[in-house]
Enzyme design. Structure first.
Site, short mmCIF file in Angstrom:
data_model
loop_
_atom_site.label_atom_id
_atom_site.label_comp_id
_atom_site.label_asym_id
_atom_site.label_seq_id
_atom_site.Cartn_x
_atom_site.Cartn_y
_atom_site.Cartn_z
N LYS A 159 83.76 40.65 88.00
CA LYS A 159 83.59 40.54 89.45
C LYS A 159 83.57 39.09 89.92
CE LYS A 159 79.04 41.51 88.01
NZ LYS A 159 78.86 42.44 86.96
N GLU A 205 88.91 48.57 88.11
CA GLU A 205 87.93 49.62 88.44
C GLU A 205 86.53 49.30 87.92
OE1 GLU A 205 86.91 52.24 90.47
OE2 GLU A 205 88.83 53.16 90.00
N VAL A 230 83.47 47.03 89.96
CA VAL A 230 82.58 47.49 91.03
C VAL A 230 82.09 48.89 90.70
CG1 VAL A 230 82.36 47.99 93.50
CG2 VAL A 230 83.85 46.14 92.74
N GLY A 264 67.82 47.61 78.53
CA GLY A 264 69.19 47.11 78.45
C GLY A 264 69.95 47.16 79.76
N GLU A 290 70.37 41.74 82.85
CA GLU A 290 70.85 40.62 82.06
C GLU A 290 69.64 39.89 81.47
OE1 GLU A 290 74.07 39.94 81.71
OE2 GLU A 290 74.63 41.59 83.02
N ASP A 318 74.80 39.51 92.65
CA ASP A 318 75.73 40.39 91.91
C ASP A 318 76.31 41.44 92.86
OD1 ASP A 318 76.57 41.79 89.18
OD2 ASP A 318 75.63 43.31 90.44
N LYS A 377 80.32 42.19 94.26
CA LYS A 377 80.98 43.51 94.23
C LYS A 377 81.38 43.93 95.65
CE LYS A 377 78.34 44.98 90.19
NZ LYS A 377 77.06 45.60 89.79
N GLY A 411 77.01 49.57 82.14
CA GLY A 411 76.75 50.06 80.80
C GLY A 411 78.01 50.04 79.95
N1 LIG Z 1 77.97 45.18 80.84
C1 LIG Z 1 78.23 45.95 81.90
O1 LIG Z 1 77.60 47.00 82.09
C2 LIG Z 1 79.30 45.56 82.87
C3 LIG Z 1 79.56 46.41 83.97
C4 LIG Z 1 80.58 46.09 84.86
C5 LIG Z 1 81.31 44.92 84.67
N2 LIG Z 1 81.02 44.11 83.61
C6 LIG Z 1 81.82 42.90 83.44
O2 LIG Z 1 82.54 42.98 82.22
C7 LIG Z 1 82.70 41.68 81.67
C8 LIG Z 1 82.13 41.65 80.25
O3 LIG Z 1 80.75 41.96 80.34
P1 LIG Z 1 79.88 42.24 79.04
O4 LIG Z 1 78.63 42.89 79.52
O5 LIG Z 1 80.70 42.89 78.00
O6 LIG Z 1 79.54 40.76 78.60
P2 LIG Z 1 79.06 40.27 77.14
O7 LIG Z 1 78.34 41.35 76.45
O8 LIG Z 1 78.39 38.96 77.35
O9 LIG Z 1 80.43 40.04 76.37
C9 LIG Z 1 81.30 38.99 76.64
C10 LIG Z 1 81.99 38.69 75.35
O10 LIG Z 1 83.02 37.75 75.62
C11 LIG Z 1 82.94 36.73 74.67
N3 LIG Z 1 83.42 35.49 75.26
C12 LIG Z 1 82.88 34.81 76.28
N4 LIG Z 1 83.62 33.70 76.54
C13 LIG Z 1 84.62 33.71 75.63
C14 LIG Z 1 85.69 32.84 75.38
N5 LIG Z 1 85.88 31.73 76.09
N6 LIG Z 1 86.53 33.14 74.35
C15 LIG Z 1 86.34 34.25 73.62
N7 LIG Z 1 85.34 35.13 73.81
C16 LIG Z 1 84.49 34.85 74.81
C17 LIG Z 1 81.49 36.63 74.25
O11 LIG Z 1 81.44 36.08 72.96
P3 LIG Z 1 80.08 35.56 72.23
O12 LIG Z 1 79.93 36.52 71.11
O13 LIG Z 1 80.38 34.18 71.79
O14 LIG Z 1 78.99 35.61 73.25
C18 LIG Z 1 81.06 38.09 74.30
O15 LIG Z 1 81.28 38.73 73.07
C19 LIG Z 1 81.99 40.73 82.64
O16 LIG Z 1 82.92 40.20 83.54
C20 LIG Z 1 81.00 41.63 83.35
O17 LIG Z 1 80.67 41.16 84.64
C21 LIG Z 1 80.04 44.40 82.70
#
Ligand SMILES: NC(=O)c1ccc[n+]([C@@H]2O[C@H](COP(=O)([O-])OP(=O)(O)OC[C@H]3O[C@@H](n4cnc5c(N)ncnc54)[C@H](OP(=O)(O)O)[C@@H]3O)[C@@H](O)[C@H]2O)c1
Length: 427
Positions: A104, A128, A131, A185, A188, A199, A203, A299
């Site tokens: 986002k 998708e 948001v 969980g 953040e 946040d 969105k 999630g």
């Molecule tokens: N989690 C949710 O429920 C959720 C919901 C909707 C949208 N999103 C969106 O989805 C995206 C991912 O979220 P997430 O929760 O999966 O985040 P996350 O758990 O922090 O995972 C991000 C991953 O990307 C890796 N990374 C970060 N920068 C990098 C780079 N420069 N090169 C290579 N790898 C890199 C990180 O590696 P490291 O192992 O080094 O940290 C980590 O493994 C975000 O944009 C978030 O806003 C998440």
């Protein structure tokens, strides 16, 4: 058909994508005819679990390897943050490679630019997961209401804040509720982004850009939930309401009002009953009226499910070589200053237990055209009374100005007053 994808980032959502691809490859193929082949996976410090890496997928720490791979049809960006995600998505779209992202932050900042680049190169862009997690809101906007003009979108877009407010409505203090959200969980590690409303504002910006076909530059107005107490939830209940962090965008007189704020909602409103980490969004349009979409807002698996649906959507488009949805012509809709909007209000003052205080507060409010609807004296602790007040409709700017004056009077109040809108979500 077989579609080649590259996955950037194997954290929460990236791992979820790999898990679903492993367990549901056959389901996806049977339902859609699409076979998703993972060619490359980008990681940074943590390698993805070996059992999740599909046979033949190459692991790399250099994102250029994915950008330069001419066999990849769709890049799935799940690293999050602005940089290098923005550079990667811009470069991929510019090369004509389609992109799926759940990010986002980059979309709130650059969506009009991405759509322009994609229109020129013929690439597809889907988002998708960015948001409201698994709720198919983008699909609904793009393909289920094709003949409708939207007048507003409003709802609950941050699961963490909603979880915290739900626990507080049961009497739990803010800090304990937040700690529980972190433990479960939902939040953040640094949950400031969730509870400050920022946040949800990102969105909302994406949602508003899509439904009103406009560009939005800069951050939308956001108020958070950090000053709300469990007592406020109890006082709200006495008024037949609960408190929710609302994201709302609506058109009025050719201008766009959009922002995030905590508000008292009457229990008669469906949004008042959206609890825990769930999200919900009302879309209001001319032909269909109100449509309420509800579900898991975040999630690992819910978001990964939305990401995979985007991949399949693009794959089917590539297969049929059907034209991408026509280029949207963005129009610039002027934003309404959120302080110029009007609302009814709930205010909680911490006033000194002295004669004449109420008359002085009423005087300040009167000077700012704020008319009182009701007043209740609640708890008294060490000579300080919680005074709860509701108002008739008043301008947001007038309300905040009057409370600033009252809060600066040491002989009237102790501590900061809390101002919340009372929202019937009309208009
Ligand atoms: N989690 C949710 O429920 C959720 C919901 C909707 C949208 N999103 C969106 O989805 C995206 C991912 O979220 P997430 O929760 O999966 O985040 P996350 O758990 O922090 O995972 C991000 C991953 O990307 C890796 N990374 C970060 N920068 C990098 C780079 N420069 N090169 C290579 N790898 C890199 C990180 O590696 P490291 O192992 O080094 O940290 C980590 O493994 C975000 O944009 C978030 O806003 C998440």
């Amino acid at each position: 058909m077989r579609v080649n994808i590259g996955i950037l980032g194997c954290g929460c959502v990236g791992s979820g994508v790999l898990k679903i691809l492993k367990s549901k490859a056959e389901t996806i193929r049977n339902r859609t005819g699409v076979e998703i082949n993972v060619r490359r996976i980008l990681y940074r410090s943590r390698r993805p679990a070996q059992e999740l890496v599909p046979p033949g997928a190459a692991l790399t720490q250099a994102y250029g390897d994915l950008l330069d791979d001419g066999e990849i049809d769709i890049l799935v960006e799940l690293i999050g943050g602005l940089s290098p995600a923005h550079e990667i998505v811009s470069a991929a779209l510019g090369n004509g490679t389609s992109v799926v992202t759940a990010n986002k932050a980059i979309l709130a900042g650059y969506l009009p630019e991405y759509r322009r680049i994609a229109a020129e190169s013929g690439a597809n862009l889907e988002f998708e997961g960015a948001v409201a997690g698994s709720i198919p809101i983008m699909a609904a906007i793009k393909s289920s209401f094709v003949a409708d003009d939207f007048s507003s979108a409003y709802g609950i877009l941050n699961g963490t804040a909603n979880y915290v407010l739900t626990r507080m409505s049961e009497g739990m203090p803010f800090s304990d509720a937040l700690a529980l959200a972190q433990k479960r969980g939902f939040a953040e590690a640094d949950p400031a982004f969730d509870v400050s409303g920022r946040d949800a504002a990102q969105k909302l910006a994406i949602l508003a850009m899509l439904i009103f076909n406009t560009g939005i530059s800069g951050d939308l107005h956001a108020e958070g939930i950090t000053d709300i107490t469990a007592d406020d939830l109890a006082y709200a209940r006495d008024l037949g309401c609960t408190v929710k962090l609302i994201a709302k965008a609506s058109l009025a007189g050719g201008r766009l009002g959009a922002g995030v704020y905590p508000a008292l909602l009457p229990f008669s409103s469906a949004l008042a009953h959206i609890n825990n980490e769930n999200n919900a969004v009302y879309l209001r349009s001319d032909n269909s009226g109100d449509a309420l979409l509800f579900g898991k807002g975040a999630g690992e698996l819910p978001t990964a499910s939305a990401v995979i649906s985007d991949v399949v959507r693009i794959a089917l488009r590539l297969k049929s070589q059907s034209a991408k949805p026509p280029v949207s012509i963005f129009k610039q809709i002027p934003l309404i200053d959120p302080l110029e909007l009007s609302s009814r209000f709930y205010i909680r003052y911490s006033v000194l237990d002295k004669v004449g205080i109420l008359a002085r507060i009423a005087g300040v409010l009167g000077n700012h055209n704020v008319s009182i609807a009701g007043v209740w004296q609640k708890n008294t602790v060490a000579g300080v009374v919680s005074l709860v007040m509701t108002t008739h409709s008043a301008r947001v700017r007038d309300m905040f100005d009057s409370v600033r004056i009252i809060d600066s009077s040491n002989d009237l109040v102790r501590g900061k007053s809390l101002v919340l809108r009372i929202d019937d979500l009309e208009g």
